[in-house]
Design an enzyme around this catalytic site. Structure first.
Site, PDB file in Angstrom:
ATOM      1  CD  GLN A   1      34.728   5.829  -3.638  1.00  0.00           C
ATOM      2  OE1 GLN A   1      33.691   5.563  -4.073  1.00  0.00           O
ATOM      3  NE2 GLN A   1      35.701   4.936  -3.276  1.00  0.00           N
ATOM      4  CG  HIS A   2      38.749   7.686  -6.930  1.00  0.00           C
ATOM      5  ND1 HIS A   2      38.787   6.408  -6.455  1.00  0.00           N
ATOM      6  CD2 HIS A   2      37.353   7.548  -7.313  1.00  0.00           C
ATOM      7  CE1 HIS A   2      37.914   5.617  -6.820  1.00  0.00           C
ATOM      8  NE2 HIS A   2      36.963   6.076  -7.222  1.00  0.00           N
TER       9      HIS A   2
ATOM     10  CG  ASP B   1      31.536  10.246  -2.545  1.00  0.00           C
ATOM     11  OD1 ASP B   1      31.820   9.226  -2.902  1.00  0.00           O
ATOM     12  OD2 ASP B   1      31.261  11.167  -3.420  1.00  0.00           O
TER      13      ASP B   1
END
Length: 499
Positions: A79-80, A241
């Site tokens: 992520q991110h 994820d």
């Protein structure tokens, strides 16, 4: 022909899992390791081309007969991350990752522009924490001005792999929650948070459309040919994820707590809708199944145990033996395992520390136990927060590389006071992506059954690796856990004063 694949783009590796849904068995798992560019300023970057090379090699390592049977692919991604593309779809710079804390000052700038920490929560459901995608934009504007000037598309890691597979750009709400720009209550981009990130530019023009979690799109013919796949393969919306691990561990309905012991540690639950906390004690994310996924992320989990193992030259499996030879509390040795700074609590510039050292406990065995206990205590805070919000749990579904350690599974059961269940399939994120691909493939075929039915059908628990709380050990952990909380309070106060 119902064979599906889950592709997980992690920080340390790319993994491909191929699953036969008719016979409920995994046909193949392939993996390729990844490197990480690390900077002294807290930067953590990878080149997106590395992900594609690794993913293509995973497919190449499959038998041709297995590739021929794949009908759908789902993508899970860390992520991110921030993947900047120009108007032609070319990558402009390395991707800044979830564990990149170099933009922590930009987090504060965005929140100040939005009206403060609590106002960010009021606007979109979440504050802007270290590692969130939003902070990487003003950092790029300052440090890579040419990249920012040419920026045409903002993608997350899993979005970029979907783009490579299909030629199309989209985001789904689960992974989009981690940008800091999505209003999780309405599942729409927050204009106010985008303006707080850059008041002089319409960043919404760089964001792809938001799609439903059960969407799928056809694979691009050229990519299919390159990978040796059928042109009929469909690619699902995918997700972050953690969202995929929720599916892969069967956490798609209330009552189950999933804990992932990976590079980062995560703890999350399923709710009917996003659950927002006014104090931001957890990330109020959407799930990749249409509901909510309240999540606590710590940035240091196997990072801590792995770092200690490397520093003391421990061989594979030796750490578990050392845990068995020591007792809860590590003889008074306590670690705050913030090697990468920390997100929960919000201490991006914090560093790891040892407390209570004595001649008797300053040994590699006790330091290793202190690292494992510290990582576990950090996650236990998340359980406390969610329980205070009124959520209740009957069991923990454990996943991630650390879950392969029997002593760590037992430690989680004892510290959390809940039975630990282990899915047979340990690659939770990749398996979840495969199951989401199955769900989307069925939707495309006009089968509108729910993801809950799929999870019940395919997520199987491994009874031989379950763990139950031991009353004596659970009692022994209570004082060390309180000491952890006390030391954490001291650290937070010190950072508040210095900040």
């Amino acid at each position: 022909m119902s064979v599906v694949a889950g592709l997980d783009i992690g920080t340390q590796s790319v993994k491909l899992l191929v699953y036969d849904t008719a016979h409920r068995r995994t046909l193949a798992i392939r993996a390729q390791s990844l490197t990480l560019d690390e900077g002294h300023d807290g930067s953590r970057e990878q080149h997106p081309a590395w992900w594609i090379t690794a993913a293509a090699q995973c497919f190449a390592d499959l038998d041709a007969a297995v590739r021929d049977r794949i009908v759908a692919i789902g993508v899970s991604g860390q992520q991110h991350g921030f993947v900047p593309l120009d108007a032609a779809g070319e990558v402009l710079a390395p991707a800044k990752l979830w564990c990149d804390t170099s933009s922590w000052r930009e987090c504060e700038e965005i929140m100040a522009a939005a009206g403060g920490y609590r106002q960010c929560i009021a606007l979109a459901g979440n504050p802007i924490l270290a590692g969130y995608t939003a902070s990487k934009l003003p950092w790029t504007r300052k440090h890579r001005p040419d990249v920012y000037r040419r920026l045409a598309s903002i993608l997350l890691p899993h979005d970029y792999i979907n783009f490579w597979l299909t030629g199309e750009r989209w985001m789904e709400c689960g992974d989009a929650s981690g940008t800091g720009w999505l209003d999780v209550r309405t599942r729409r981009w927050s204009g106010a948070m985008l303006a707080a990130t850059d008041a002089d530019r319409d960043l919404s023009a760089c964001l792809p459309p938001l799609v439903d979690a059960h969407l799928s799109a056809p694979i691009a013919p050229a990519t299919a040919d390159a990978l040796g796949l059928s042109h009929e393969v469909r690619v699902s919306a995918g997700g972050g994820d953690n969202m995929m691990a929720a599916i892969g561990t069967g956490n798609v309905a209330p009552g189950i707590l999933s804990v992932s012991l990976g590079t980062s540690g995560t703890l999350f639950a399923s709710t009917e809708r996003p659950l927002v906390d006014d104090d931001g004690l957890w990330a109020a994310f959407c799930s990749s199944t249409g509901g909510g996924l309240p999540l606590i992320c710590t940035m240091n989990c196997t990072v801590a145990t792995g770092g200690v193992a490397e520093a003391f030259g421990l061989e594979a499996g030796e750490g578990d033996r050392l845990i068995e030879d020591t007792t809860p509390g590590a003889e008074g040795l306590l670690m705050l395992p913030f090697f990468n700074g920390e997100r929960t609590p919000d201490l991006p510039s914090a560093r790891a520390s040892l407390h209570g050292m004595s001649p008797g406990n300053f040994t590699r065995a006790h330091v290793y136990r202190a690292a494992m206990e510290g990582a576990t205590y950090a996650l236990r805070q998340g359980l406390d927060a969610l329980c205070r919000a009124g959520l209740a749990f009957q069991a923990i579904r454990l996943t991630g590389g650390g879950a392969n350690s029997a002593p760590w599974r037992q430690m989680v059961a004892d510290v959390f006071g809940l039975p630990v269940e282990m899915p047979v399939q340990t690659e939770g994120a990749a398996f979840g992506a495969a199951l989401q691909a199955l769900w989307a493939w069925r939707h495309h075929a006009s089968d509108t059954g729910g993801i809950e039915e799929i999870a019940r059908e395919h997520v199987v628990l491994d009874e031989s690796r379950a763990a139950w709380p031991d009353a004596g050990r659970a009692q022994a952990y209570r004082e060390p856990y309180q000491q952890f909380l006390d030391q954490l309070t001291v650290l937070q106060q010190a950072h508040a004063v210095s900040g």
